[in-house]
Design a protein around this motif. Structure first.
Motif, PDB file in Angstrom:
ATOM      1  N   ILE A 101       0.863  -1.191   0.000  1.00  8.90           N
ATOM      2  CA  ILE A 101       0.000   0.000   0.000  1.00  8.90           C
ATOM      3  C   ILE A 101       0.893   1.233   0.000  1.00  8.90           C
ATOM      4  CG2 ILE A 101      -1.719   1.302   1.317  1.00  8.90           C
ATOM      5  CD1 ILE A 101      -2.746  -1.421   2.380  1.00  8.90           C
ATOM      6  N   ASP A 102       0.617   2.166  -0.907  1.00  7.43           N
ATOM      7  CA  ASP A 102       1.472   3.349  -1.094  1.00  7.43           C
ATOM      8  C   ASP A 102       1.808   4.083   0.204  1.00  7.43           C
ATOM      9  OD1 ASP A 102       1.667   2.984  -3.813  1.00  7.43           O
ATOM     10  OD2 ASP A 102       0.024   4.352  -4.302  1.00  7.43           O
ATOM     11  N   SER A 103       0.855   4.277   1.058  1.00  8.24           N
ATOM     12  CA  SER A 103       1.067   5.068   2.273  1.00  8.24           C
ATOM     13  C   SER A 103       1.804   4.314   3.370  1.00  8.24           C
ATOM     14  CB  SER A 103      -0.279   5.537   2.821  1.00  8.24           C
ATOM     15  OG  SER A 103      -0.919   6.355   1.881  1.00  8.24           O
ATOM     16  N   VAL A 104       1.929   2.997   3.257  1.00 12.59           N
ATOM     17  CA  VAL A 104       2.581   2.191   4.293  1.00 12.59           C
ATOM     18  C   VAL A 104       4.092   2.282   4.113  1.00 12.59           C
ATOM     19  CG1 VAL A 104       2.917  -0.148   5.199  1.00 12.59           C
ATOM     20  CG2 VAL A 104       0.624   0.634   4.563  1.00 12.59           C
ATOM     21  N   THR A 105       4.796   2.731   5.165  1.00 13.58           N
ATOM     22  CA  THR A 105       6.255   2.877   5.099  1.00 13.58           C
ATOM     23  C   THR A 105       6.988   1.710   5.741  1.00 13.58           C
ATOM     24  OG1 THR A 105       6.285   4.198   7.125  1.00 13.58           O
ATOM     25  CG2 THR A 105       6.132   5.393   5.027  1.00 13.58           C
ATOM     26  N   SER A 106       6.333   0.996   6.695  1.00 14.51           N
ATOM     27  CA  SER A 106       6.969  -0.184   7.292  1.00 14.51           C
ATOM     28  C   SER A 106       5.920  -1.036   7.998  1.00 14.51           C
ATOM     29  CB  SER A 106       8.065   0.221   8.288  1.00 14.51           C
ATOM     30  OG  SER A 106       7.500   0.843   9.425  1.00 14.51           O
ATOM     31  N   THR A 107       6.268  -2.307   8.166  1.00 13.99           N
ATOM     32  CA  THR A 107       5.410  -3.243   8.895  1.00 13.99           C
ATOM     33  C   THR A 107       6.267  -4.016   9.888  1.00 13.99           C
ATOM     34  OG1 THR A 107       5.710  -5.118   7.387  1.00 13.99           O
ATOM     35  CG2 THR A 107       3.933  -3.566   6.856  1.00 13.99           C
ATOM     36  N   ALA A 108       5.641  -4.495  10.956  1.00 12.49           N
ATOM     37  CA  ALA A 108       6.279  -5.411  11.901  1.00 12.49           C
ATOM     38  C   ALA A 108       5.212  -6.431  12.280  1.00 12.49           C
ATOM     39  CB  ALA A 108       6.791  -4.669  13.130  1.00 12.49           C
TER      40      ALA A 108
END
Length: 160
Positions: A125-132
């Motif tokens: 998703i464009d707005s997502v910069t990182s996940t954990a």
């Protein structure tokens, strides 16, 4: 009486109108009318059973995903939260304070299913910069319902 009715229903949505009427010292018709009004107002959003999935052979995997997001101008986090919430794998989405923006609860058949979902859907998703991703190992309590009965932890003993 609205708050008391909501508290009782959140504790046990299977109470009958008769039981609720007795507990709240009113009539069944009044309870039915109040419940209908609460549903119409959007205060009662659904009724759901709490299932201990770990007791089934085809148990599911759950994970808590932390998402860092760049909010959209004039929309804040709403657009991303709505998009994430639309996936059938997603059980819950919460806007958070602190170290990350959205807390997403995801379910899947296997660890790999959840991992693929995060990599292919959420992370892209464009707005997502990182996940954990944090996998749930065992549930002890959910929606105010205890899910354990003193069974031993089946992950094994750590021996020194």
């Amino acid at each position: 009486m609205k708050k008391e009715l909501l508290k009782l229903l959140s504790r046990n949505a299977r109470y009958t109108n008769e039981e609720l009427a007795v507990m709240l010292n009113t009539t069944e018709a009044d309870i039915a009318a109040q419940i209908a009004a609460l549903e119409k107002e959007g205060l009662l959003c659904g009724y759901k059973a709490v299932v201990d999935w770990e007791q089934l052979d085809d148990a599911r995997v759950s994970a808590i995903i932390e998402l860092n997001v760049v909010p959209k101008a004039d929309l804040g986090f709403e657009e991303v939260a709505e998009r994430v919430a639309a996936y059938p794998e997603v059980e819950a989405v919460y806007l958070m304070s602190g170290g990350y923006d959205l807390n997403v609860v995801v379910k899947g058949k296997t660890l790999q299913d959840v991992s693929r979902f995060v990599a292919r859907e959420l992370a892209t998703i464009d707005s997502v910069t990182s996940t954990a991703t944090h996998f749930v190992m065992r549930r002890y309590k959910e929606m105010d319902v205890k899910l354990f009965d003193n069974k031993p932890d089946d992950r094994g003993q750590f021996l020194l």
